[in-house]
Enzyme design. Structure first.
Site, mmCIF file in Angstrom:
data_model
loop_
_atom_site.group_PDB
_atom_site.id
_atom_site.type_symbol
_atom_site.label_atom_id
_atom_site.label_comp_id
_atom_site.label_asym_id
_atom_site.label_seq_id
_atom_site.Cartn_x
_atom_site.Cartn_y
_atom_site.Cartn_z
ATOM 1 N N GLN A 132 0.840 -1.208 0.000
ATOM 2 C CA GLN A 132 0.000 0.000 0.000
ATOM 3 C C GLN A 132 0.877 1.262 0.000
ATOM 4 O O GLN A 132 0.594 2.232 -0.706
ATOM 5 C CB GLN A 132 -0.926 0.001 1.222
ATOM 6 C CG GLN A 132 -1.805 1.243 1.270
ATOM 7 C CD GLN A 132 -2.904 1.148 2.312
ATOM 8 O OE1 GLN A 132 -3.321 0.062 2.681
ATOM 9 N NE2 GLN A 132 -3.367 2.278 2.770
ATOM 10 N N GLU A 133 1.948 1.238 0.807
ATOM 11 C CA GLU A 133 2.850 2.400 0.841
ATOM 12 C C GLU A 133 3.458 2.622 -0.543
ATOM 13 O O GLU A 133 3.530 3.754 -1.031
ATOM 14 C CB GLU A 133 3.959 2.186 1.874
ATOM 15 C CG GLU A 133 4.817 3.446 2.027
ATOM 16 C CD GLU A 133 6.184 3.200 2.648
ATOM 17 O OE1 GLU A 133 6.640 2.032 2.693
ATOM 18 O OE2 GLU A 133 6.799 4.189 3.067
#
Ligand SMILES: Cc1cc2nc3c(=O)[nH]c(=O)nc-3n(C[C@H](O)[C@H](O)[C@H](O)COP(=O)(O)OP(=O)(O)OC[C@H]3O[C@@H](n4cnc5c(N)ncnc54)[C@H](O)[C@@H]3O)c2cc1C
Length: 160
Positions: free
Chosen positions: A24-25
């Site tokens: 996600q990052e």
């Protein structure tokens, strides 16, 4: 530390939780890269239509038009890929390899786009009064943080 302050369900799982959030990052960085590319192209199209050299707008030189055509195409490709990654994230199946591809490729393209767009601003591109200068400066870190692009390629290569 009081037990009610525990992050997650189980004690001692902090590193695992961090690892699970990395796709996600990395996708978030790729999304930022796409936004920066699109803005760089938009600003440069506006500028090159207005600025004249040798009696005509910069956009009328084939090098300018081709450079911007290429950069806009890549920004579009990056957006479509990133949108697809977002769909996968929402569905809960964005894997590490795909997120690494998005982070590495989009940030590489962001740096290239910022550099080539800045070039079309000439000397003004080097001045911080012009947003393209800030876009260029901010682009460079994207290849380093969130896991360097070399590490992204290692992760992708491991899956081959
Ligand atoms: C502005 C900024 C914000 C940051 N924010 C955060 C944050 O919020 N959270 C966080 O955890 N970290 C953050 N970082 C740290 C960042 O993730 C690291 O700087 C990055 O992962 C690279 O690590 P390093 O600096 O130790 O470089 P090094 O690991 O020393 O790498 C140096 C060079 O060697 C290459 N290299 C290293 N290992 C290999 C290998 N196995 N194969 C091939 N090449 C390799 C790297 O790709 C790089 O080019 C931030 C860094 C900066 C500059």
């Amino acid at each position: 530390m009081p037990p009610e302050n525990l992050l997650g369900k189980e004690e001692g799982q902090g590193f695992v939780q961090l690892m699970q959030q990395l796709p996600q990052e990395r996708l978030a960085l790729a999304i930022g890269a796409v936004a920066a590319m699109e803005r760089a192209v938009k600003l440069t199209v506006e500028y090159t239509k207005e600025r004249k050299a040798f009696g005509k707008p910069l956009m009328d030189f084939q090098n300018t038009a081709f450079t911007l055509a290429e950069r806009k195409t890549e920004a579009m490709i990056a957006r479509v890929f990133v949108d697809w990654c977002i769909e996968r994230l929402v569905a809960g199946d964005l894997d590490t390899v795909t997120a690494s591809m998005a982070k590495y490729w989009c940030s590489d393209k962001q740096v290239q786009t910022a550099d080539e767009c800045l070039q079309l601003f000439g000397g003004y591109g080097y001045m911080q009064e012009y947003p393209i200068s800030r876009i260029f400066i901010d682009s460079r870190i994207q290849k380093i943080y969130g896991g360097t692009n070399e590490i992204m390629k290692l992760l992708i290569a491991r899956s081959l």
